[in-house]
Motif scaffolding. Sequence first.
Motif, PDB file in Angstrom:
ATOM      1  N   ALA A  16      33.183  37.073  39.265  1.00  0.00           N
ATOM      2  CA  ALA A  16      32.908  36.492  37.871  1.00  0.00           C
ATOM      3  C   ALA A  16      32.192  35.451  38.231  1.00  0.00           C
ATOM      4  O   ALA A  16      31.359  35.137  37.156  1.00  0.00           O
ATOM      5  CB  ALA A  16      34.582  35.952  37.753  1.00  0.00           C
ATOM      6  N   MET A  20      28.859  35.038  35.303  1.00  0.00           N
ATOM      7  CA  MET A  20      27.577  34.009  34.478  1.00  0.00           C
ATOM      8  C   MET A  20      26.838  33.579  34.623  1.00  0.00           C
ATOM      9  O   MET A  20      26.432  32.702  34.194  1.00  0.00           O
ATOM     10  CB  MET A  20      28.987  32.986  34.577  1.00  0.00           C
ATOM     11  CG  MET A  20      30.939  32.946  34.172  1.00  0.00           C
ATOM     12  SD  MET A  20      30.258  32.602  32.582  1.00  0.00           S
ATOM     13  CE  MET A  20      29.587  31.173  31.613  1.00  0.00           C
ATOM     14  N   TRP A  57      34.141  45.388  35.735  1.00  0.00           N
ATOM     15  CA  TRP A  57      33.253  43.847  36.879  1.00  0.00           C
ATOM     16  C   TRP A  57      32.829  43.916  37.652  1.00  0.00           C
ATOM     17  O   TRP A  57      31.256  43.814  38.022  1.00  0.00           O
ATOM     18  CB  TRP A  57      34.676  43.479  37.687  1.00  0.00           C
ATOM     19  CG  TRP A  57      35.350  42.179  36.652  1.00  0.00           C
ATOM     20  CD1 TRP A  57      36.826  42.412  36.528  1.00  0.00           C
ATOM     21  CD2 TRP A  57      34.927  41.088  35.621  1.00  0.00           C
ATOM     22  NE1 TRP A  57      37.060  41.828  35.220  1.00  0.00           N
ATOM     23  CE2 TRP A  57      36.385  40.590  34.779  1.00  0.00           C
ATOM     24  CE3 TRP A  57      33.982  40.122  36.002  1.00  0.00           C
ATOM     25  CZ2 TRP A  57      36.411  39.547  34.316  1.00  0.00           C
ATOM     26  CZ3 TRP A  57      33.918  38.726  35.417  1.00  0.00           C
ATOM     27  CH2 TRP A  57      35.538  38.845  34.703  1.00  0.00           C
ATOM     28  N   THR A 301      34.666  32.191  36.678  1.00  0.00           N
ATOM     29  CA  THR A 301      33.795  32.104  35.305  1.00  0.00           C
ATOM     30  C   THR A 301      33.846  30.839  35.174  1.00  0.00           C
ATOM     31  O   THR A 301      32.250  30.445  35.106  1.00  0.00           O
ATOM     32  CB  THR A 301      34.911  32.849  34.585  1.00  0.00           C
ATOM     33  OG1 THR A 301      34.996  34.365  35.113  1.00  0.00           O
ATOM     34  CG2 THR A 301      34.233  32.897  33.140  1.00  0.00           C
ATOM     35  N   SER A 315      39.304  31.528  28.169  1.00  0.00           N
ATOM     36  CA  SER A 315      39.838  32.420  29.420  1.00  0.00           C
ATOM     37  C   SER A 315      41.212  33.566  29.222  1.00  0.00           C
ATOM     38  O   SER A 315      40.979  34.520  29.181  1.00  0.00           O
ATOM     39  CB  SER A 315      39.784  32.532  30.502  1.00  0.00           C
ATOM     40  OG  SER A 315      40.841  31.838  30.910  1.00  0.00           O
TER      41      SER A 315
END
Lengths: 426, 82
Positions: A16, A20, A57, A301, A315
């Motif tokens: 994650a 980003m 993902w 994230t 989120s």
Amino acid sequence: MDVEVAVVGAGPAGIAAAIMTAEAGRRTVVVDAASLPGGQIWRHRSRGDLPRDARRWLVRLERCGAVILSDATVIDATTAAGAPPTLLLSRHGDAIKIEAQSVIIATGAQERFLPFPGWTTPGVFGLGGMQALVKSGALVGGLRIVLAGSGPLLLPVAALLAARGAHLSVVAEQASPGRMARFVAGLWRHPARLTQAAALRTRFLGTAYRWGTWVERVRPAAAGLSVVLTDGRTRREIACDLAGVGFGLVPATELARLLGCQIQGDRVVVDAGQRTSVPRVFAAGEPTGIAGADAALASGTAAGAAAAGVAAPRSGRRAGRDAAFAAQLAETFALREELRALPEPDTIVCRCEDVRHREFQRGTCARETKLRTRAGMGACQGRICGPMREFLFGAGVEPPRAPLFPTAVAALCSPDAGQSSTRGAP
Amino acid sequence: MIPEVEIVLDGAPVRVPADATLAAALLSVGRMALRRSVDGEPRGALCGMGICFACRVTVDGRTHRRACLEPVRSGMRVTTGD
């Protein structure tokens, strides 16, 4: 290699975080010890083995532009005021130096082991260890398996082994029935987790899930193992082929500690942007507290957004809720006193150097014990016996020293390595 | 049908699952003991994820390979008991 962001670990938090920063246009490298990204929870051989959200993902990671360095281990790391953090990696026998504007530590967690007579017998694996081996292709169909230890991991491992055709003899949880009942009763506040736990339990309904029960001893037997379980009053001896025994997870904080990040208890201290106490060093996922994959995705994230200097997407998760759940887990699965009394004088504590229980003294610091007995000086560098010595003897944790993993001298002597400080190489 | 390959384990040919790490493949054929400890006790894999180093074996002459991180390859020569 000169990058803007180096992410260490390619589990949910690292994935994650890298997505980003790379999607924000930052040159990003992800360093991971395994040959495929996913970490322990998404360990796989082919994508088809994975749940749909994990596949999404991984696809996003593939397309985000981050460079993935698999089969790579961080052996040293340095930071100096004003200078970018530097990582030294070992990969396929070579050393690679990475200078990054920011480092995101997403090193995950490792299993906690506790010693009991016979725990070093071949065929006794960790609980997560057995899960990892099955996900790595081990065939367990028809094998008689005992699972024991503590924590939520017992459920997915039991479900996996049952699905692969193993005969689960028993699943033993050391936490008391009272604590377990309170925990289950409070799960309605976390409906997703409740549904998940219930679904896993239905996959091994034919096997007893015994609370307040733990392994007292394992002996090699004519065909396999003999495992002695107890609830403190009665004993039961079970013949089986394999045993999986693990006592929860410990945040993997060696890299964070090597970089000098502030640690509280066993976790790395971070702010809302996942910043550690060391400038330009962030931490996400389990090193900041054991809370599972969804929480790791959220904190990864947040770390990636902070490192890239962009706004974090909403989120939909509340950090307070994850923290509350983590606290409930810690209370429910706290290790019972009886486990401290399991080792006999001859029971191995440090498997690397065969240091036995009688050689340790309560209250002696980790460093003194290490110098006197060699405990923690072997190949695993105290990763296995460190947490157990802390539980058994209150030994404290020895600060990590480079190299963080055993490394070929040739790699340490390469020109790249020479520019780094390989402090304290043994 | 699970695809298999042949490896050479301590000098003898053994068929193991092809799509597996070496530690997983050896577990599949019932081979748990992989090395000897400092005091000479038999030991096998523990953590399955490269941390404990309990599954070290020699692969094609390279010593101290962690069997849990080493993919199975047809014809690989594996020596245990170091």
